[in-house]
Design a protein around this motif. Structure first.
Motif, short mmCIF file in Angstrom:
data_model
loop_
_atom_site.label_atom_id
_atom_site.label_comp_id
_atom_site.label_asym_id
_atom_site.label_seq_id
_atom_site.Cartn_x
_atom_site.Cartn_y
_atom_site.Cartn_z
N THR A 108 40.69 41.33 43.54
CA THR A 108 41.58 41.53 42.39
C THR A 108 41.77 40.22 41.63
O THR A 108 41.71 40.19 40.40
CB THR A 108 42.94 42.11 42.87
N ARG A 153 37.82 40.93 33.81
CA ARG A 153 37.36 42.31 33.97
C ARG A 153 38.53 43.26 34.23
O ARG A 153 38.38 44.48 34.22
CB ARG A 153 36.35 42.41 35.12
N TYR A 154 39.70 42.69 34.50
CA TYR A 154 40.88 43.53 34.76
C TYR A 154 42.12 42.81 34.26
O TYR A 154 42.32 41.62 34.56
CB TYR A 154 41.00 43.81 36.27
N ASP A 155 42.93 43.52 33.48
CA ASP A 155 44.21 42.97 33.02
C ASP A 155 45.30 43.44 33.99
O ASP A 155 45.46 44.65 34.19
CB ASP A 155 44.54 43.47 31.61
N PRO A 156 46.05 42.50 34.56
CA PRO A 156 47.04 42.90 35.57
C PRO A 156 48.20 43.68 34.96
O PRO A 156 48.47 43.59 33.77
CB PRO A 156 47.53 41.56 36.14
N ALA A 186 38.62 39.58 39.72
CA ALA A 186 38.48 40.45 38.54
C ALA A 186 39.41 39.99 37.40
O ALA A 186 39.02 40.02 36.23
CB ALA A 186 38.78 41.90 38.91
#
Lengths: 133, 62
Positions: free
Chosen positions: B29, B37-40, B32
């Protein structure tokens, strides 16, 4: 909870539940074929694989609630793809049964289809997004 | 969304695993998020902000 612990808990329930599901399903087929069961018996015996199946979905539900938000997103995307695969097959094959006299597809196979499509999707999305399997 | 997490983490000489442990998430996580690649989620973004002692808008930039 760590993802490692959540994964261990997932497989600790999933694997025995799958084994019970498969063995009880085969047991019902065998008993229906070899034993003179009363007509209602297969209906009653179906409770066993259904309970095992419910356990597999409970294991998946619990796993998704125990992992973190990024990994949860991967799992949810994979489940949606699994459901899409099932819906595509139901609808596509159903149309072929109605309009092209295709042989009937046993709806029993939709559950394994879901798990296969879900597993493949999870592997691909995990590899692409960098999650963990 | 761009962010400065990798830079802030390296300033403190933390590995991704150490940061993941502090945030109670997986290393994947953290990787990412750092890679964009991922917005928290908002709760996780606040957690990051508190951990690094900076306002959220100082860490994330759209």
């Amino acid at each position: 909870m760590t993802v490692e612990r959540a994964t261990r808990r997932y497989f600790a329930l999933l694997v025995p539940a799958m084994l019970v599901f498969m063995s009880s399903t085969l047991g019902i087929v065998w008993a229906d074929d070899k034993l003179a069961l009363p007509a209602a018996a297969p209906y009653a015996l179906t409770v066993v694989p259904i309970a095992a199946l419910l356990s597999t979905y409970w294991a998946l539900w619990r796993f998704i609630t125990e992992i973190d938000e990024f990994l949860r997103l991967i799992q949810i995307k994979s489940i949606i793809i699994g459901l899409i695969a099932v819906m595509m097959v139901i609808t596509g094959w159903g149309l072929m049964e109605i309009y092209a006299d295709a042989p009937a597809l046993g709806i029993f196979w939709l559950n394994p289809l879901f798990w296969v499509a879900y597993a493949i999707a999870a592997l691909i999305i995990t590899k692409r997004d960098g999650g963990v399997w | 969304m761009r962010n400065r997490i990798k830079e802030l983490r390296k300033d403190r000489q933390w590995s991704q695993a150490v940061l993941a442990d502090k945030l109670d998430v997986s290393r994947q996580t953290v990787n990412a998020i750092e890679g964009g690649r991922y917005d928290p989620s908002l709760p996780l973004a606040f957690k990051l902000a508190r951990l690094f002692g900076r306002p959220i808008e100082d860490i994330f930039d759209d």
